[in-house]
Design a protein around this motif. Structure first.
Motif, PDB file in Angstrom:
ATOM      1  N   TYR A 160      -2.026  16.645  -8.534  1.00 28.05           N
ATOM      2  CA  TYR A 160      -0.822  15.872  -8.839  1.00 28.05           C
ATOM      3  C   TYR A 160      -0.431  15.005  -7.645  1.00 28.05           C
ATOM      4  CZ  TYR A 160       4.112  14.785  -9.311  1.00 28.05           C
ATOM      5  OH  TYR A 160       5.311  14.129  -9.330  1.00 28.05           O
ATOM      6  N   LEU A 161      -0.431  15.582  -6.445  1.00 24.23           N
ATOM      7  CA  LEU A 161      -0.071  14.820  -5.249  1.00 24.23           C
ATOM      8  C   LEU A 161      -1.050  13.682  -4.991  1.00 24.23           C
ATOM      9  CD1 LEU A 161       1.048  17.736  -2.908  1.00 24.23           C
ATOM     10  CD2 LEU A 161       2.503  16.069  -4.087  1.00 24.23           C
ATOM     11  N   ILE A 162      -2.332  13.933  -5.232  1.00 29.12           N
ATOM     12  CA  ILE A 162      -3.329  12.864  -5.081  1.00 29.12           C
ATOM     13  C   ILE A 162      -3.052  11.745  -6.072  1.00 29.12           C
ATOM     14  CG2 ILE A 162      -5.767  12.280  -5.407  1.00 29.12           C
ATOM     15  CD1 ILE A 162      -6.401  15.111  -4.307  1.00 29.12           C
ATOM     16  N   MET A 166      -1.966   7.889  -5.340  1.00 26.75           N
ATOM     17  CA  MET A 166      -2.750   6.748  -5.836  1.00 26.75           C
ATOM     18  C   MET A 166      -1.875   5.799  -6.630  1.00 26.75           C
ATOM     19  SD  MET A 166      -6.007   7.150  -5.049  1.00 26.75           S
ATOM     20  CE  MET A 166      -7.493   7.639  -5.831  1.00 26.75           C
ATOM     21  N   ASP A 167      -0.970   6.357  -7.447  1.00 30.05           N
ATOM     22  CA  ASP A 167      -0.081   5.517  -8.253  1.00 30.05           C
ATOM     23  C   ASP A 167       0.875   4.718  -7.370  1.00 30.05           C
ATOM     24  OD1 ASP A 167      -1.304   6.443 -10.513  1.00 30.05           O
ATOM     25  OD2 ASP A 167       0.283   7.878 -11.034  1.00 30.05           O
ATOM     26  N   GLU A 168       1.326   5.310  -6.260  1.00 30.58           N
ATOM     27  CA  GLU A 168       2.251   4.609  -5.356  1.00 30.58           C
ATOM     28  C   GLU A 168       1.587   3.445  -4.652  1.00 30.58           C
ATOM     29  OE1 GLU A 168       3.894   7.525  -2.727  1.00 30.58           O
ATOM     30  OE2 GLU A 168       5.083   8.446  -4.310  1.00 30.58           O
ATOM     31  N   GLU A 169       0.253   3.551  -4.425  1.00 32.40           N
ATOM     32  CA  GLU A 169      -0.466   2.486  -3.738  1.00 32.40           C
ATOM     33  C   GLU A 169      -0.636   1.249  -4.611  1.00 32.40           C
ATOM     34  OE1 GLU A 169      -4.165   3.769  -2.091  1.00 32.40           O
ATOM     35  OE2 GLU A 169      -3.222   5.341  -0.901  1.00 32.40           O
ATOM     36  N   THR A 170      -0.612   1.432  -5.929  1.00 37.34           N
ATOM     37  CA  THR A 170      -0.823   0.282  -6.821  1.00 37.34           C
ATOM     38  C   THR A 170       0.455  -0.365  -7.240  1.00 37.34           C
ATOM     39  OG1 THR A 170      -0.930   1.780  -8.724  1.00 37.34           O
ATOM     40  CG2 THR A 170      -3.005   1.043  -7.754  1.00 37.34           C
TER      41      THR A 170
END
Length: 170
Positions: A160-162, A166-170
């Motif tokens: 979940y943290l990964i 990843m979602d925050e980077e996009t």
């Protein structure tokens, strides 16, 4: 499409190969542990000289023991497959074409999946092995199972943290 001569691709390949070295150590440890567990079975072996089952595992009739044996075998095979994959990667660690680069990345993905499956299976083998040997003490056996299954919540939390990162980077 990136080419193997591309500077960014070279860095990516180097990063993958560095990660693969660490994964190889973990995979090798798991192969070793699961191999040993296959011969030093929970509950031990029948040692009565007059028994027709001399040398056979004592707990073979317990379903928790059978689950242990199956999960130990799955963990062993997955780890051995990961080790093999990492060796193949080492043989092809300098891809010369885009196709070879794709193959290297695919092998890395397969090895990583095998490693995750092995870690999953070894936890279940650990839990079922302890349960089989502690079944006479139901409270303790259930406590060990509960504690062991907490590792799966940790796995889910890490994934979940990964994903969130990843979602925050996009």
């Amino acid at each position: 499409m990136t080419t193997p001569d591309d500077a960014e691709t070279k860095v990516k390949v180097k990063d993958i190969m560095n990660a693969a070295q660490i994964h190889l150590v973990v995979a090798t440890l798991l192969v070793t542990v699961t191999f040993a567990a296959g011969f030093t079975l929970p509950g031990g072996f029948e040692s009565d000289h007059d028994s027709p089952n001399k040398g056979m595992a004592i707990l073979t009739k317990k379903s928790a023991f059978c689950a242990f044996v199956v999960m130990d075998a799955i963990a062993f095979v997955c780890s051995a497959g990961a080790v093999f994959s990492y060796f193949v990667m080492a043989a092809n660690h300098r891809p010369k074409t885009a196709k070879e680069l794709r193959v290297l990345m695919d092998i890395y993905r397969v090895a990583t999946i095998l490693q995750f499956l092995s870690m999953f299976a070894v936890v279940i083998a650990f839990i079922t092995g302890l349960y089989a040997t502690l079944s006479h003490s139901v409270g303790l056996a259930n406590t060990v199972c509960t504690i062991g299954f907490l590792s799966f919540f940790i796995y889910v939390l890490v994934f979940y943290l990964i994903k969130r990162g990843m979602d925050e980077e996009t």
